[in-house]
Design a protein around this motif. Structure first.
Motif, mmCIF file in Angstrom:
data_model
loop_
_atom_site.group_PDB
_atom_site.id
_atom_site.type_symbol
_atom_site.label_atom_id
_atom_site.label_comp_id
_atom_site.label_asym_id
_atom_site.label_seq_id
_atom_site.Cartn_x
_atom_site.Cartn_y
_atom_site.Cartn_z
ATOM 1 N N ASP A 45 0.828 -1.209 0.000
ATOM 2 C CA ASP A 45 0.000 0.000 0.000
ATOM 3 C C ASP A 45 0.861 1.258 0.000
ATOM 4 O O ASP A 45 0.603 2.200 -0.760
ATOM 5 C CB ASP A 45 -0.932 0.015 1.212
ATOM 6 C CG ASP A 45 -2.009 -1.048 1.155
ATOM 7 O OD1 ASP A 45 -2.259 -1.604 0.061
ATOM 8 O OD2 ASP A 45 -2.603 -1.341 2.215
ATOM 9 N N VAL A 46 1.870 1.276 0.851
ATOM 10 C CA VAL A 46 2.757 2.435 0.941
ATOM 11 C C VAL A 46 3.513 2.636 -0.370
ATOM 12 O O VAL A 46 3.660 3.764 -0.850
ATOM 13 C CB VAL A 46 3.733 2.290 2.129
ATOM 14 C CG1 VAL A 46 4.832 3.332 2.076
ATOM 15 C CG2 VAL A 46 2.981 2.379 3.446
ATOM 16 N N ALA A 47 3.968 1.557 -0.975
ATOM 17 C CA ALA A 47 4.710 1.655 -2.241
ATOM 18 C C ALA A 47 3.823 2.229 -3.340
ATOM 19 O O ALA A 47 4.242 3.122 -4.091
ATOM 20 C CB ALA A 47 5.247 0.288 -2.642
ATOM 21 N N ALA A 75 9.013 7.503 -0.529
ATOM 22 C CA ALA A 75 8.613 6.217 0.063
ATOM 23 C C ALA A 75 8.942 6.187 1.555
ATOM 24 O O ALA A 75 8.116 5.764 2.371
ATOM 25 C CB ALA A 75 9.293 5.062 -0.660
ATOM 26 N N GLY A 76 10.127 6.629 1.911
ATOM 27 C CA GLY A 76 10.505 6.663 3.323
ATOM 28 C C GLY A 76 9.595 7.560 4.132
ATOM 29 O O GLY A 76 9.171 7.211 5.248
ATOM 30 N N ASN A 77 9.262 8.704 3.578
ATOM 31 C CA ASN A 77 8.351 9.628 4.277
ATOM 32 C C ASN A 77 6.961 9.036 4.429
ATOM 33 O O ASN A 77 6.324 9.193 5.479
ATOM 34 C CB ASN A 77 8.276 10.962 3.520
ATOM 35 C CG ASN A 77 9.546 11.769 3.643
ATOM 36 O OD1 ASN A 77 10.329 11.576 4.561
ATOM 37 N ND2 ASN A 77 9.767 12.651 2.692
ATOM 38 N N ARG A 78 6.471 8.357 3.383
ATOM 39 C CA ARG A 78 5.153 7.717 3.471
ATOM 40 C C ARG A 78 5.168 6.631 4.533
ATOM 41 O O ARG A 78 4.190 6.453 5.261
ATOM 42 C CB ARG A 78 4.734 7.121 2.121
ATOM 43 C CG ARG A 78 4.520 8.124 1.007
ATOM 44 C CD ARG A 78 3.594 9.275 1.327
ATOM 45 N NE ARG A 78 2.356 8.864 1.970
ATOM 46 C CZ ARG A 78 1.776 9.542 2.964
ATOM 47 N NH1 ARG A 78 2.270 10.669 3.400
ATOM 48 N NH2 ARG A 78 0.658 9.103 3.510
ATOM 49 N N CYS A 79 6.275 5.895 4.644
ATOM 50 C CA CYS A 79 6.387 4.852 5.668
ATOM 51 C C CYS A 79 6.330 5.460 7.065
ATOM 52 O O CYS A 79 5.623 4.947 7.948
ATOM 53 C CB CYS A 79 7.701 4.091 5.501
ATOM 54 S SG CYS A 79 7.751 3.013 4.070
ATOM 55 N N ARG A 80 7.055 6.532 7.273
ATOM 56 C CA ARG A 80 7.054 7.171 8.586
ATOM 57 C C ARG A 80 5.668 7.711 8.923
ATOM 58 O O ARG A 80 5.209 7.593 10.065
ATOM 59 C CB ARG A 80 8.124 8.257 8.645
ATOM 60 C CG ARG A 80 9.529 7.677 8.789
ATOM 61 C CD ARG A 80 10.577 8.725 8.975
ATOM 62 N NE ARG A 80 10.925 9.402 7.722
ATOM 63 C CZ ARG A 80 11.660 8.866 6.755
ATOM 64 N NH1 ARG A 80 12.104 7.651 6.858
ATOM 65 N NH2 ARG A 80 11.945 9.553 5.674
ATOM 66 N N THR A 81 4.991 8.260 7.949
ATOM 67 C CA THR A 81 3.627 8.744 8.177
ATOM 68 C C THR A 81 2.712 7.567 8.512
ATOM 69 O O THR A 81 1.899 7.654 9.437
ATOM 70 C CB THR A 81 3.108 9.488 6.929
ATOM 71 O OG1 THR A 81 3.955 10.614 6.684
ATOM 72 C CG2 THR A 81 1.671 9.944 7.116
ATOM 73 N N PHE A 82 2.846 6.482 7.783
ATOM 74 C CA PHE A 82 2.040 5.307 8.046
ATOM 75 C C PHE A 82 2.268 4.786 9.469
ATOM 76 O O PHE A 82 1.313 4.478 10.179
ATOM 77 C CB PHE A 82 2.358 4.199 7.021
ATOM 78 C CG PHE A 82 1.707 2.898 7.337
ATOM 79 C CD1 PHE A 82 0.390 2.675 7.017
ATOM 80 C CD2 PHE A 82 2.411 1.898 7.988
ATOM 81 C CE1 PHE A 82 -0.235 1.477 7.327
ATOM 82 C CE2 PHE A 82 1.802 0.692 8.298
ATOM 83 C CZ PHE A 82 0.480 0.485 7.973
ATOM 84 N N LEU A 83 3.513 4.681 9.864
ATOM 85 C CA LEU A 83 3.836 4.168 11.197
ATOM 86 C C LEU A 83 3.379 5.093 12.323
ATOM 87 O O LEU A 83 3.113 4.640 13.428
ATOM 88 C CB LEU A 83 5.338 3.896 11.312
ATOM 89 C CG LEU A 83 5.852 2.731 10.458
ATOM 90 C CD1 LEU A 83 7.365 2.689 10.515
ATOM 91 C CD2 LEU A 83 5.231 1.412 10.881
#
Length: 85
Positions: A45-47, A75-83
């Protein structure tokens, strides 16, 4: 397709350019996401969201810099937002 052709196609809304972006970079973006979120479904989803955001925000990309690090930063920023949710 060169990076220049890719960017021009994406800016023009060319579906072939978007397909090329996905085919070429989805594994790298996914690998970045899975390393951070540690869950395959969430990483997918994040990707996907990262690739779409990159296309939507191409006007923010500094063309004097390389494209891939910018894409992976998204991608890294989206991951941090997701977490953080």
């Amino acid at each position: 397709m060169t990076e220049f052709e890719l960017i021009q196609g994406l800016r023009a809304g060319d579906e072939t350019a978007f397909r090329y972006l996905v085919d070429t970079y989805q594994d790298r973006v996914y690998n970045t996401a899975i390393a951070i979120v540690q869950n395959a479904e969430d990483a997918e989803d994040v990707a996907q969201e990262s690739l779409v955001r990159a296309v939507r925000n191409l006007d923010q990309w500094d063309s004097s810099r390389e494209f891939v690090p910018w894409l992976l930063a998204i991608a890294g920023n989206r991951c941090r937002t997701f977490l953080a949710q």
